[in-house]
Design a protein around this motif. Structure first.
Motif, PDB file in Angstrom:
ATOM      1  N   GLY A 139      80.983  62.740  32.946  1.00 33.46           N
ATOM      2  CA  GLY A 139      79.908  63.310  33.958  1.00 33.46           C
ATOM      3  C   GLY A 139      79.776  62.087  34.772  1.00 33.46           C
ATOM      4  N   ASN A 140      78.407  62.207  35.145  1.00 35.57           N
ATOM      5  CA  ASN A 140      77.973  61.315  36.389  1.00 35.57           C
ATOM      6  C   ASN A 140      78.446  59.826  36.058  1.00 35.57           C
ATOM      7  N   LYS A 141      78.478  59.521  34.809  1.00 41.45           N
ATOM      8  CA  LYS A 141      79.061  58.006  34.245  1.00 41.45           C
ATOM      9  C   LYS A 141      80.397  57.696  35.150  1.00 41.45           C
ATOM     10  N   TRP A 142      81.333  58.617  35.340  1.00 37.80           N
ATOM     11  CA  TRP A 142      82.308  58.423  36.026  1.00 37.80           C
ATOM     12  C   TRP A 142      82.188  58.057  37.692  1.00 37.80           C
ATOM     13  N   ARG A 143      81.259  59.059  37.987  1.00 31.76           N
ATOM     14  CA  ARG A 143      81.064  59.090  39.525  1.00 31.76           C
ATOM     15  C   ARG A 143      80.260  57.832  39.906  1.00 31.76           C
ATOM     16  N   LYS A 144      79.367  57.205  39.035  1.00 34.28           N
ATOM     17  CA  LYS A 144      78.772  56.169  39.119  1.00 34.28           C
ATOM     18  C   LYS A 144      79.514  54.825  38.975  1.00 34.28           C
ATOM     19  N   LEU A 145      80.396  54.763  38.170  1.00 34.21           N
ATOM     20  CA  LEU A 145      81.184  53.520  37.492  1.00 34.21           C
ATOM     21  C   LEU A 145      82.221  53.309  38.334  1.00 34.21           C
TER      22      LEU A 145
ATOM     23  N   GLY B 108      73.299  52.024  35.315  1.00 28.67           N
ATOM     24  CA  GLY B 108      74.574  52.126  36.197  1.00 28.67           C
ATOM     25  C   GLY B 108      74.166  52.422  37.647  1.00 28.67           C
ATOM     26  N   SER B 109      72.847  52.515  37.955  1.00 30.00           N
ATOM     27  CA  SER B 109      72.462  52.916  39.448  1.00 30.00           C
ATOM     28  C   SER B 109      72.147  52.007  40.325  1.00 30.00           C
ATOM     29  N   ASN B 110      73.208  51.485  41.239  1.00 26.39           N
ATOM     30  CA  ASN B 110      73.150  50.551  42.276  1.00 26.39           C
ATOM     31  C   ASN B 110      73.379  51.334  43.485  1.00 26.39           C
TER      32      ASN B 110
ATOM     33  N   LEU C 144      69.616  69.055  38.111  1.00 25.84           N
ATOM     34  CA  LEU C 144      70.239  67.998  37.275  1.00 25.84           C
ATOM     35  C   LEU C 144      68.849  67.260  36.557  1.00 25.84           C
ATOM     36  N   ALA C 145      69.349  66.732  35.316  1.00 26.95           N
ATOM     37  CA  ALA C 145      68.672  65.956  34.652  1.00 26.95           C
ATOM     38  C   ALA C 145      68.706  64.460  35.138  1.00 26.95           C
ATOM     39  N   CYS C 146      67.470  63.738  35.251  1.00 21.04           N
ATOM     40  CA  CYS C 146      67.374  62.446  35.791  1.00 21.04           C
ATOM     41  C   CYS C 146      66.984  61.426  34.663  1.00 21.04           C
ATOM     42  N   GLY C 147      67.685  60.162  34.828  1.00 25.91           N
ATOM     43  CA  GLY C 147      67.167  59.231  34.127  1.00 25.91           C
ATOM     44  C   GLY C 147      66.859  57.948  34.823  1.00 25.91           C
ATOM     45  N   THR C 148      67.491  57.629  35.675  1.00 27.59           N
ATOM     46  CA  THR C 148      67.378  56.504  36.578  1.00 27.59           C
ATOM     47  C   THR C 148      67.275  57.339  38.062  1.00 27.59           C
ATOM     48  N   GLY C 149      67.657  58.420  38.348  1.00 28.59           N
ATOM     49  CA  GLY C 149      67.501  59.295  39.654  1.00 28.59           C
ATOM     50  C   GLY C 149      68.800  58.904  40.472  1.00 28.59           C
ATOM     51  N   GLY C 150      69.441  57.928  39.977  1.00 23.78           N
ATOM     52  CA  GLY C 150      70.596  57.306  40.942  1.00 23.78           C
ATOM     53  C   GLY C 150      71.796  58.573  41.297  1.00 23.78           C
ATOM     54  N   THR C 151      71.835  59.420  40.322  1.00 23.21           N
ATOM     55  CA  THR C 151      72.882  60.698  40.324  1.00 23.21           C
ATOM     56  C   THR C 151      72.236  61.804  41.365  1.00 23.21           C
ATOM     57  N   LEU C 152      70.841  61.940  41.074  1.00 22.95           N
ATOM     58  CA  LEU C 152      70.343  62.895  42.257  1.00 22.95           C
ATOM     59  C   LEU C 152      70.159  62.217  43.712  1.00 22.95           C
TER      60      LEU C 152
ATOM     61  N   VAL D 195      76.051  70.982  24.419  1.00 24.53           N
ATOM     62  CA  VAL D 195      74.845  70.530  24.992  1.00 24.53           C
ATOM     63  C   VAL D 195      74.454  69.255  24.872  1.00 24.53           C
ATOM     64  N   GLU D 196      74.444  68.302  25.504  1.00 30.04           N
ATOM     65  CA  GLU D 196      73.947  66.810  24.984  1.00 30.04           C
ATOM     66  C   GLU D 196      72.371  67.179  25.135  1.00 30.04           C
ATOM     67  N   ARG D 197      71.848  66.503  24.262  1.00 32.19           N
ATOM     68  CA  ARG D 197      70.545  66.802  23.885  1.00 32.19           C
ATOM     69  C   ARG D 197      69.348  66.041  24.762  1.00 32.19           C
ATOM     70  N   LEU D 198      69.848  64.477  25.007  1.00 29.61           N
ATOM     71  CA  LEU D 198      68.728  63.863  25.625  1.00 29.61           C
ATOM     72  C   LEU D 198      68.435  64.162  26.962  1.00 29.61           C
ATOM     73  N   TYR D 199      69.419  64.703  27.894  1.00 23.57           N
ATOM     74  CA  TYR D 199      69.322  65.194  29.328  1.00 23.57           C
ATOM     75  C   TYR D 199      69.644  66.654  29.442  1.00 23.57           C
ATOM     76  N   VAL D 200      70.858  67.030  29.051  1.00 24.16           N
ATOM     77  CA  VAL D 200      71.243  68.267  29.575  1.00 24.16           C
ATOM     78  C   VAL D 200      70.316  69.505  28.883  1.00 24.16           C
ATOM     79  N   ALA D 201      69.817  69.249  27.741  1.00 19.49           N
ATOM     80  CA  ALA D 201      68.999  70.319  26.836  1.00 19.49           C
ATOM     81  C   ALA D 201      67.863  70.498  27.777  1.00 19.49           C
TER      82      ALA D 201
ATOM     83  N   ILE E 154      76.333  69.953  34.472  1.00 18.69           N
ATOM     84  CA  ILE E 154      76.463  69.256  33.066  1.00 18.69           C
ATOM     85  C   ILE E 154      76.755  67.871  33.252  1.00 18.69           C
ATOM     86  N   THR E 155      75.761  66.940  33.250  1.00 20.43           N
ATOM     87  CA  THR E 155      75.998  65.422  33.497  1.00 20.43           C
ATOM     88  C   THR E 155      76.621  64.925  32.290  1.00 20.43           C
ATOM     89  N   GLY E 156      76.678  65.512  31.011  1.00 18.60           N
ATOM     90  CA  GLY E 156      77.354  64.631  29.989  1.00 18.60           C
ATOM     91  C   GLY E 156      77.735  65.689  28.758  1.00 18.60           C
ATOM     92  N   ALA E 157      78.053  64.834  27.677  1.00 18.75           N
ATOM     93  CA  ALA E 157      78.440  65.711  26.487  1.00 18.75           C
ATOM     94  C   ALA E 157      77.760  65.150  25.396  1.00 18.75           C
TER      95      ALA E 157
HETATM   96  C1  LIG Z   1      73.085  58.808  32.340  1.00 19.59           C
HETATM   97  C2  LIG Z   1      72.807  60.364  32.231  1.00 19.59           C
HETATM   98  C3  LIG Z   1      71.853  60.848  33.198  1.00 19.59           C
HETATM   99  C4  LIG Z   1      71.093  60.283  34.101  1.00 19.59           C
HETATM  100  O1  LIG Z   1      71.521  59.875  35.355  1.00 19.59           O
HETATM  101  P1  LIG Z   1      70.703  59.074  36.357  1.00 19.59           P
HETATM  102  O2  LIG Z   1      71.669  59.027  37.421  1.00 19.59           O
HETATM  103  O3  LIG Z   1      70.469  57.710  35.686  1.00 19.59           O
HETATM  104  O4  LIG Z   1      69.442  59.722  36.731  1.00 19.59           O
HETATM  105  C5  LIG Z   1      72.078  62.395  33.135  1.00 19.59           C
HETATM  106  N1  LIG Z   1      72.541  63.022  32.166  1.00 19.59           N
HETATM  107  C6  LIG Z   1      73.407  62.409  31.239  1.00 19.59           C
HETATM  108  C7  LIG Z   1      74.290  63.029  30.144  1.00 19.59           C
HETATM  109  C8  LIG Z   1      73.554  61.116  31.086  1.00 19.59           C
HETATM  110  O5  LIG Z   1      74.199  60.361  30.336  1.00 19.59           O
END
Ligand SMILES: *Cc1c(COP(=O)(O)O)cnc(C)c1O
Length: 308
Positions: A53-59, A160-162, A185-193, A269-275, A300-303
């Motif tokens: 997911g977004n980990k590829w796009r950010k890394l 990973g958000s720089n 989309l679900a956001c943690g750091t907001g970098g993907t958004l 459905v990944e539970r911490l974000y996608v759910a 769907i940012t992750g699995a």
């Molecule tokens: C890391 C992660 C996010 C959060 O991405 P940010 O760029 O930090 O907002 C969202 N969804 C999943 C599944 C993630 O692993």
């Protein structure tokens, strides 16, 4: 490689072979259809089996910029970002160091997430929570690098958000131009958004669902866009109501919502974000937040981990 994150090094792409653009699939779901809303899923979880997911796009832009140096980054005990970084290190032959929050985790057997990191060759360095909180301060960071015997490493921040990561996420928006009115989309750091919003067309709108409690994310996204692009980009808003108590909280109601979504649509459905995102979208549709005819795309940012 251009050093601006616009281009990911061809070596990185050819070694990792991402599936891009990621698939976009329309799903039929009565909870949306009833409101005249068309729901599609942007399957970024299928980009790469290990850099999900977004980990590829950010890394990816950061791995190019690391240019063979050790990559050091940070994360908690179950960090998706740490696992993705460790996997990238294995696939690219780059040494990786993971600074893990929680000195106590050094005692006793590693959890499955950290065990996976270690199996991928990541060297784990455990730190107490107060040091971890101050890791971005120059003195603390320098001491950490020395203690981890990783001076000269290429440092990727927590999550990973720089600026490079944010610019890397523009590609997600570019893939969705013309095919969605609202992208959620679900956001943690907001970098993907921050990057996604910059990649969309002016008539498109991003809706972010923060999974952390606190309401600080609007300012963080503005700061990330300033750092990556020199100013605000795109149309975006956050809805702070759907965190379910905070990061990593998965109450039974959320878990059963996610299990039901998996049954209906055959999508893990990944539970911490996608759910939290999908639940928030169902609630918003029921509130009538989307005008009839809206083309809504959920990213769907992750699995789930371990992957089913
Ligand atoms: C890391 C992660 C996010 C959060 O991405 P940010 O760029 O930090 O907002 C969202 N969804 C999943 C599944 C993630 O692993």
């Amino acid at each position: 490689m251009a050093d601006n994150g616009l281009v990911t090094s061809p070596d990185v792409v050819s070694a990792l072979r991402p599936r891009l653009p990621s698939p976009l699939v329309e799903v039929v779901d009565g909870r949306f259809a009833r409101r005249g809303v068309r729901l599609s899923l942007k399957r970024d979880d299928l980009i790469h089996p290990d850099l999900i997911g977004n980990k590829w796009r950010k890394l990816a832009p950061n791995l190019g910029a690391a240019a063979g140096r050790t990559v050091l980054t940070f994360g908690g005990a179950y960090s998706n970002h740490l696992r993705a970084t460790a996997a990238a290190g294995r696939l690219l032959g780059l040494p990786t160091v993971g600074v893990v929050r929680g000195q106590e985790l050094a005692d006793g057997p590693p959890n499955p997430s950290l065990a996976r990191c270690a199996a991928d060759g990541m060297r784990l360095h455990f730190v107490d929570r107060s040091t971890y909180r101050r890791k971005a301060e120059p003195d603390t960071l320098a001491a950490l690098l020395a203690a981890a015997e990783a001076e000269g490493a290429y440092v990727v921040p927590e999550g990973g958000s720089n600026a490079r990561a944010v610019r890397g996420c523009r590609g997600l928006g570019e893939e969705l131009r013309g095919v969605a009115d609202v992208v959620a989309l679900a956001c943690g750091t907001g970098g993907t958004l921050a990057g996604l919003a910059a990649g969309l067309a002016p008539d498109q709108w991003v809706l972010g669902v923060p999974v952390l409690k606190g309401g600080f994310l609007d300012a963080d996204v503005r700061a990330l866009q300033e750092e990556a692009f020199g100013g605000p980009r795109g149309n975006w808003t956050l809805d702070h109501r759907f965190h379910w108590g905070g990061y990593a909280r998965v109450p039974d109601g959320l878990d059963s919502f996610a299990a039901d979504f998996e049954q209906r649509h055959g999508v893990p459905v990944e539970r911490l974000y996608v759910a939290k995102l999908l639940h928030g979208l169902v609630a918003l549709a029921e509130e009538g937040a989307f005008p009839r005819g809206t083309r809504l795309t959920a990213v769907i940012t992750g699995a789930p981990f371990p992957t089913a």
